[in-house]
Write a protein that holds these residues in place. Structure first.
Motif, PDB file in Angstrom:
ATOM      1  N   UNK A 200       0.809  -1.231   0.000  1.00 21.37           N
ATOM      2  CA  UNK A 200       0.000   0.000   0.000  1.00 21.37           C
ATOM      3  C   UNK A 200       0.837   1.273   0.000  1.00 21.37           C
ATOM      4  N   UNK A 201       2.112   1.152   0.393  1.00 22.68           N
ATOM      5  CA  UNK A 201       2.984   2.324   0.445  1.00 22.68           C
ATOM      6  C   UNK A 201       3.831   2.479  -0.814  1.00 22.68           C
ATOM      7  N   UNK A 202       3.558   1.641  -1.828  1.00 22.40           N
ATOM      8  CA  UNK A 202       4.342   1.704  -3.064  1.00 22.40           C
ATOM      9  C   UNK A 202       4.251   3.096  -3.661  1.00 22.40           C
ATOM     10  N   UNK A 203       5.409   3.676  -3.926  1.00 21.59           N
ATOM     11  CA  UNK A 203       5.458   5.049  -4.432  1.00 21.59           C
ATOM     12  C   UNK A 203       5.796   6.050  -3.354  1.00 21.59           C
ATOM     13  N   UNK A 204       5.664   5.627  -2.093  1.00 19.05           N
ATOM     14  CA  UNK A 204       5.983   6.545  -0.989  1.00 19.05           C
ATOM     15  C   UNK A 204       6.849   5.863   0.079  1.00 19.05           C
ATOM     16  N   UNK A 205       7.523   4.771  -0.315  1.00 15.64           N
ATOM     17  CA  UNK A 205       8.375   4.040   0.631  1.00 15.64           C
ATOM     18  C   UNK A 205       9.659   4.807   0.917  1.00 15.64           C
ATOM     19  N   UNK A 206      10.183   4.618   2.129  1.00 15.17           N
ATOM     20  CA  UNK A 206      11.502   5.141   2.448  1.00 15.17           C
ATOM     21  C   UNK A 206      12.541   4.269   1.752  1.00 15.17           C
ATOM     22  N   UNK A 207      13.778   4.717   1.699  1.00 12.42           N
ATOM     23  CA  UNK A 207      14.830   3.927   1.044  1.00 12.42           C
ATOM     24  C   UNK A 207      15.006   2.582   1.746  1.00 12.42           C
ATOM     25  N   UNK A 208      14.857   2.563   3.069  1.00  9.71           N
ATOM     26  CA  UNK A 208      14.983   1.318   3.828  1.00  9.71           C
ATOM     27  C   UNK A 208      13.844   0.368   3.468  1.00  9.71           C
ATOM     28  N   UNK A 209      12.645   0.917   3.343  1.00  8.48           N
ATOM     29  CA  UNK A 209      11.484   0.091   2.988  1.00  8.48           C
ATOM     30  C   UNK A 209      11.605  -0.456   1.570  1.00  8.48           C
ATOM     31  N   UNK A 210      12.148   0.357   0.673  1.00  8.97           N
ATOM     32  CA  UNK A 210      12.344  -0.101  -0.714  1.00  8.97           C
ATOM     33  C   UNK A 210      13.282  -1.297  -0.768  1.00  8.97           C
ATOM     34  N   UNK A 211      14.358  -1.223   0.003  1.00 12.45           N
ATOM     35  CA  UNK A 211      15.323  -2.326   0.049  1.00 12.45           C
ATOM     36  C   UNK A 211      14.662  -3.585   0.620  1.00 12.45           C
ATOM     37  N   UNK A 212      13.881  -3.386   1.669  1.00 10.68           N
ATOM     38  CA  UNK A 212      13.195  -4.512   2.306  1.00 10.68           C
ATOM     39  C   UNK A 212      12.170  -5.133   1.358  1.00 10.68           C
ATOM     40  N   UNK A 213      11.462  -4.278   0.648  1.00  6.18           N
ATOM     41  CA  UNK A 213      10.446  -4.731  -0.302  1.00  6.18           C
ATOM     42  C   UNK A 213      11.098  -5.497  -1.451  1.00  6.18           C
ATOM     43  N   UNK A 214      12.192  -4.967  -1.957  1.00  7.00           N
ATOM     44  CA  UNK A 214      12.907  -5.617  -3.064  1.00  7.00           C
ATOM     45  C   UNK A 214      13.465  -6.970  -2.629  1.00  7.00           C
TER      46      UNK A 214
END
Length: 454
Positions: A200-214
């Motif tokens: 749900x936060x796609x497009x507004x993730x922090x850099x840490x969240x992006x790494x975790x998501x990836x």
């Protein structure tokens, strides 16, 4: 006087030992700093000598001796051959063992055994017997930390090969298959939980969240590939022709073992061996041993086959109501949906949606709905264009499966591509003047789909 001389000599030797230890430690610290900098820029050749000095002299000084030492030795292995390569592999095996000696609290037994087996496997230095024995020990004694997808596959694959050569019984293959698939589902479940929270936060993730998501997406895809490979390796061994005789033979001896009964019933259900009298016999036993939610799915299946639709629905709904764990409830609803997929597409979608409501990461439920839509093309629409438009809806549902559960991404992408290829072409959209318009479905599917603009 003699005693005094002895005491003086002892004191002198002691001070020399302390001085030597301090000098040694100083040299270790210096070389630690030197090899660390070399490793950071991947200059492993330059790092080798100072690392070797620290590792052999002060192994417990810093965990970098083992973390960076692994990288250094793997580089040596990659660049060498013959006896020299074998020597470096032997050094790496010793390093793995020593990591547990010097840093026991930070080193996991499963990781060490897996690393050793995989290195030997990649260099063709280990037999199937050794692979199965060593990975089996790691899995049994440290299951929580046994998370490597490749190791999970090798653990099972080596057993199947041993069975095929007459060294292992088929029952053991099934037991380990259940253990491995349960572990894969467990680890992938943790990853899809992360994905569900971050989507749900796609497009507004922090850099840490992006790494975790990836990372969660990448690892989930790896588990998906391994799950497919495990199923392929099992292959025809789990067909009804093998299952039924095996379970008949073992029934009297095993009918009091609740785990065996539950796994056997579950496997017969999954492989659609439900028409055999043994299935109903074993379901009755499971109902006595463990009258849990799953039992009502199987009882409902039997009632459905007997024509008792009302009784079947009551059992299916009871199964879903009884289960308190959301993921297990989702899996039960999905099982029910698969039962209905051939007889009642509307009912199948209803239970597939219940599966999604209980666990939004249940990608299999999305794929099932997609296949239900695609198989209804001829019943949904009065024109060829309208009938083919249903494939857009199917493709969208298939893509959702891959998004919520990347372990299914390969299958989901293939399904979506197949459905999209059957949808109206650009030429059809232009000829029929449908660009940007909405197609509404009056069949059981309901809803609508917007036609792409040209």
């Amino acid at each position: 006087m003699k005693t005094k001389l002895y005491f003086t000599a002892i004191m002198l030797l002691g001070s020399m030992a302390i001085s030597n230890a301090q000098a040694q430690n100083t040299e270790c610290v210096t070389n630690l700093s030197i090899y660390t900098e070399h490793v950071k820029v991947k200059n492993y050749d330059a790092a080798y000598t100072p690392w070797k000095m620290v590792y052999e002299t002060c192994p417990g000084l810093n965990r970098a001796n083992f973390i960076y030492g692994e990288r250094i030795l793997k580089d040596k292995i990659k660049k060498s051959s013959g006896a020299e390569k074998d020597g470096f592999i032997s050094d790496l095996m010793a390093l793995y063992d020593n990591s547990m000696v010097h840093f026991p609290k930070k080193t996991k037994m499963a990781d060490v055994m897996i690393d050793k087996v995989l290195m030997k496997y990649d260099n063709k230095m280990i037999s199937d017997d050794e692979i199965y024995s060593q990975l089996g020990k790691a899995f049994t004694e440290d299951r929580a930390n046994f998370k490597n997808p490749k190791a999970l596959y090798l653990y099972f694959s080596s057993l199947v090969d041993l069975h095929n050569s007459g060294k292992k019984e088929l029952q053991e293959v099934f037991d380990v298959y259940d253990d491995v698939t349960e572990k894969i589902e467990e680890e992938n479940g943790k990853l899809t939980d992360i994905i569900a929270k971050l989507l749900p936060k796609e497009g507004s993730m922090t850099s840490k969240e992006k790494k975790r998501f990836k990372a969660a997406n990448t690892n989930s895809k790896s588990f998906g590939k391994i799950a497919g490979s495990v199923d392929s390796k099992l292959g025809a061994l789990a067909d009804c022709g093998n299952l039924v005789p095996l379970y008949q033979k073992s029934f009297d001896a095993k009918k009091g073992d609740v785990i065996w009964v539950k796994r056997a019933v579950g496997r017969m259900f999954a492989k659609e061996c439900t028409d055999d009298p043994l299935f109903s016999k074993m379901v009755e036993v499971q109902a006595e041993l463990d009258p849990s939610a799953d039992v009502y799915v199987y009882l409902g299946t039997l009632k459905s086959k007997a024509g008792d639709t009302k009784g079947a629905i009551a059992d299916f709904d009871k199964a879903i109501t009884l289960e308190t764990d959301a993921k297990r409830r989702s899996n039960i609803a999905y099982k029910v949906a698969t039962i209905y997929r051939r007889g009642s597409k509307g009912a199948a979608r209803k239970y597939a949606q219940k599966a999604i409501d209980a666990n939004p990461s249940n990608g299999k439920a999305y794929l099932l709905i997609a296949s239900l839509y695609a198989s209804s093309a001829n019943q949904c629409g009065g024109t060829t264009f309208e009938k083919r438009a249903i494939y857009w809806k199917a493709a969208d549902m298939a893509r959702k499966a891959g998004r919520v559960n990347p372990s299914l991404s390969s299958r989901a992408n293939k399904s979506a591509a197949s459905y999209s290829a059957k949808a109206p072409t650009k030429e059809m959209i232009f000829t029929d003047g449908m660009a940007g318009k909405t197609v509404t479905f009056s069949c059981w599917v309901g809803g609508s789909v917007k036609v792409p603009s040209l």
